[in-house]
Scaffold this motif. Structure first.
Motif, PDB file in Angstrom:
ATOM      1  N   VAL A  26      28.028 -18.541   2.179  1.00 55.01           N
ATOM      2  CA  VAL A  26      26.764 -18.757   1.470  1.00 55.01           C
ATOM      3  C   VAL A  26      25.770 -19.331   2.469  1.00 55.01           C
ATOM      4  CG1 VAL A  26      25.622 -19.986  -0.421  1.00 55.01           C
ATOM      5  CG2 VAL A  26      28.007 -19.215  -0.667  1.00 55.01           C
ATOM      6  N   THR A  27      24.619 -18.693   2.619  1.00 60.78           N
ATOM      7  CA  THR A  27      23.632 -19.149   3.590  1.00 60.78           C
ATOM      8  C   THR A  27      22.367 -19.649   2.918  1.00 60.78           C
ATOM      9  OG1 THR A  27      22.868 -16.855   3.812  1.00 60.78           O
ATOM     10  CG2 THR A  27      24.448 -17.654   5.445  1.00 60.78           C
ATOM     11  N   ASP A  28      21.720 -20.585   3.618  1.00 53.14           N
ATOM     12  CA  ASP A  28      20.425 -21.082   3.143  1.00 53.14           C
ATOM     13  C   ASP A  28      19.314 -20.290   3.839  1.00 53.14           C
ATOM     14  OD1 ASP A  28      20.207 -22.166   5.714  1.00 53.14           O
ATOM     15  OD2 ASP A  28      20.295 -24.252   5.048  1.00 53.14           O
ATOM     16  N   THR A  29      18.068 -20.660   3.599  1.00 53.16           N
ATOM     17  CA  THR A  29      16.940 -19.914   4.152  1.00 53.16           C
ATOM     18  C   THR A  29      16.841 -20.032   5.666  1.00 53.16           C
ATOM     19  OG1 THR A  29      15.488 -21.799   3.733  1.00 53.16           O
ATOM     20  CG2 THR A  29      15.571 -20.084   2.027  1.00 53.16           C
ATOM     21  N   GLU A  30      17.532 -21.017   6.255  1.00 52.49           N
ATOM     22  CA  GLU A  30      17.539 -21.172   7.715  1.00 52.49           C
ATOM     23  C   GLU A  30      18.725 -20.461   8.370  1.00 52.49           C
ATOM     24  OE1 GLU A  30      17.085 -25.327   8.820  1.00 52.49           O
ATOM     25  OE2 GLU A  30      15.963 -25.660   6.970  1.00 52.49           O
TER      26      GLU A  30
END
Length: 156
Positions: A26-30
């Protein structure tokens, strides 16, 4: 219930179960990846767990992310399949499992980040940070494959 993970270890106990499981990067916007420190082992890991009857593997990954992190996600791709029979997980209740894991990529679509009873800490990490965390070899391999951005999923 505590657990011990083994990889290519001749002292590992013999498995008495096989579990189909899903995990998610799961990745964030960065572009950082969400990891959890597992309550049962103290090791860092991707969110994930065993598939339940009546659900799909992608559905399992979505449910496990929600249960373990509080986040709602949608599946966006596949990192790979992880089925090495040398990976054994032993639990204090006597279960010794061989796990068949499919690792997906996912993006956050809602929810609030929250620690569950399965984790003691949640953290987003960048490519240069995950190697310094205490994690099992198999989790590190999934992250390595993800950060290498292969055109095809890992099949192993």
């Amino acid at each position: 219930m505590a657990r011990t993970e083994y990889f290519d270890d001749p002292s590992a106990p013999e498995p008495n179960s096989m579990v189909v499981a899903a995990s998610a990067v799961v990745t964030d916007t960065e572009g950082r990846v969400l990891l959890q420190r597992r309550a049962d082992s103290g090791l860092w890991a991707l969110p994930g767990g065993g598939m339940e009857l009546g659900e799909s593997l992608p559905g399992c990954a979505v449910r496990e992310v929600k249960e373990e992190t509080g986040l709602d996600v949608e599946i966006t791709g596949l990192v790979g399949t992880y089925t090495d029979p040398r990976h054994i997980i032993a639990y204090t209740d006597g279960e010794v499992r061989r796990q068949f894991n499919i690792c997906f990529t996912a993006q956050i679509v809602g929810g609030e980040l929250a620690i569950s009873d399965e984790s003691t800490e949640l953290r987003f990490v960048a490519v240069n940070e995950y190697r310094d965390l205490d994690m099992h070899h198999t989790q590190g391999m999934r992250l390595k494959h993800y950060f290498e951005h292969h055109a095809e999923p890992y099949l192993g």
